[in-house]
Write an enzyme that holds these catalytic residues in place. Sequence first.
Site, PDB file in Angstrom:
ATOM      1  N   ASP A  89      -7.250  -8.772   0.081  1.00 41.99           N
ATOM      2  CA  ASP A  89      -6.211  -7.737   0.122  1.00 41.99           C
ATOM      3  C   ASP A  89      -5.215  -7.998   1.266  1.00 41.99           C
ATOM      4  O   ASP A  89      -5.313  -9.015   1.972  1.00 41.99           O
ATOM      5  CB  ASP A  89      -6.909  -6.381   0.265  1.00 41.99           C
ATOM      6  N   TRP A  93      -0.208  -7.324  -4.016  1.00 43.58           N
ATOM      7  CA  TRP A  93       0.517  -6.354  -4.853  1.00 43.58           C
ATOM      8  C   TRP A  93       1.908  -6.847  -5.294  1.00 43.58           C
ATOM      9  O   TRP A  93       2.818  -6.050  -5.508  1.00 43.58           O
ATOM     10  CB  TRP A  93       0.677  -5.015  -4.126  1.00 43.58           C
ATOM     11  N   GLY A  94       2.080  -8.162  -5.375  1.00 43.54           N
ATOM     12  CA  GLY A  94       3.369  -8.681  -5.857  1.00 43.54           C
ATOM     13  C   GLY A  94       4.452  -8.739  -4.795  1.00 43.54           C
ATOM     14  O   GLY A  94       5.616  -9.018  -5.109  1.00 43.54           O
ATOM     15  N   ASP A  97      -1.207  -0.551  -7.247  1.00 40.78           N
ATOM     16  CA  ASP A  97      -2.475  -0.151  -7.878  1.00 40.78           C
ATOM     17  C   ASP A  97      -2.272   0.607  -9.189  1.00 40.78           C
ATOM     18  O   ASP A  97      -1.443   1.512  -9.279  1.00 40.78           O
ATOM     19  CB  ASP A  97      -3.270   0.749  -6.924  1.00 40.78           C
TER      20      ASP A  97
HETATM   21  C1  GAL Z   1      -5.762  -1.882  -2.541  1.00 44.18           C
HETATM   22  C2  GAL Z   1      -6.000  -2.753  -3.758  1.00 44.18           C
HETATM   23  C3  GAL Z   1      -7.015  -2.063  -4.641  1.00 44.18           C
HETATM   24  C4  GAL Z   1      -8.299  -1.856  -3.867  1.00 44.18           C
HETATM   25  C5  GAL Z   1      -8.027  -1.103  -2.564  1.00 44.18           C
HETATM   26  C6  GAL Z   1      -9.244  -1.044  -1.675  1.00 44.18           C
HETATM   27  O1  GAL Z   1      -4.862  -2.496  -1.695  1.00 44.18           O
HETATM   28  O2  GAL Z   1      -4.794  -2.960  -4.442  1.00 44.18           O
HETATM   29  O3  GAL Z   1      -7.236  -2.802  -5.822  1.00 44.18           O
HETATM   30  O4  GAL Z   1      -8.870  -3.112  -3.596  1.00 44.18           O
HETATM   31  O5  GAL Z   1      -6.987  -1.693  -1.832  1.00 44.18           O
HETATM   32  O6  GAL Z   1      -8.991  -0.355  -0.481  1.00 44.18           O
END
Ligand code: GAL
Length: 376
Positions: free
Chosen positions: A127, A162-163, A184
């Site tokens: 992430d 996230w692109g 998300d």
């Molecule tokens: C976001 C991610 C999600 C999930 C989440 C966990 O940044 O896009 O898919 O992993 O964090 O905190």
Amino acid sequence: MIIKNPPMGWNSWNTFGSNIHESMIRESADAFIEQGLKDAGYEYLVIDDCWSEYDRDPVTDRLVASHEKFPNGMKAVADYVHSKGLKFGMYSCDGVRTCADYPGSFDHEFLDAQTFAEWEVDFLKYDNCYRPATADCQLLYQRMGVALEQCGRDILFSACNWGTADVWKWIRSSGAHMYRSTGDIQDNFKSFTEIAMSQQDKYGYSAPNCYNDIDMLTIGMYGKGLVGTTGCDDTDYRTQFVLWCMYGAPLMLGCDIRNMTEETKKLILNRDLIAIDQDEACRPPVWQQHPWNANAKCAFKHLANGEYAMAFYNFGDKEYGVPAMLELFGIPTSSGLKVQLTDLFTGEVVGVYRDYVRFQIAAHDCKAFKAKLVRD
Ligand code: GAL
């Protein structure tokens, strides 16, 4: 490590968020087999964020699994998942903390890759939260790509920024095998159709060994769980699955696989749709839309065996006649070719068409076909 097909599996985040525990993961591994997911090609069982202690080990500086959630440690979980013939995935982040505020891998990339290898992890979702302002995102993915390649174990690298930062331009160079291209997903029709359509002009960058990941599926959640929001019905979910399969996107389930409805199972186990998703040619679809109704769209995908897949979508709130001009898919009348369509949900040949074909489609629904070109 070469990945020749879009990865398929299950991830804990959409339904469970921080509410994860060894027993739930073991039950999910059992369900993975009992429900036929493994037989259909699903392979990775991935624990997302919130799995660790709040701090690293003060002596070794290593990540430590939460004593409360994973009392037997992560290696024991990996062993159980492997005993079922599945692969085991975990999560970390390029920043100092993960998105849910657990320790991240910034400046610990090589040590953490080593830890994951020792636990026999097969997949790492990575992430992008709490990245120091001075640290470049591309460089940090590059660094973890090398760390994973050098850790002595094959670990699929699943990038998740996230692109942002025009990720599609450079992510292949980092060693990643899949990359999140959007924010998300939420469990509602608007969210997943917007996500899918946002990648219409970027899917050309998705190819074997580095796939565009438009996020974990919400199919089967029906509004329950962390990203539950308003929820969807089975019609919406059918459209979600067809959108993902027509792209050839990774298929990571996000519902509670221990409790799936018959409709959910039928959909996610549809072998013909999965085969479209996994098609080795990995060609993005060509799109056309109704001249004055942007909610009526049709997609056409070249398959490796010389056949095609076609999907007709009605994103609107009322039934609509969704057309396809075959000429816009490269099949003009002068070709002498007709399109024979076989319904991918029923297996039925619905007809043979020249020039133009149109289907009445209920609100939010779709039709998906295998298309074969034939002559009289
Ligand atoms: C976001 C991610 C999600 C999930 C989440 C966990 O940044 O896009 O898919 O992993 O964090 O905190």
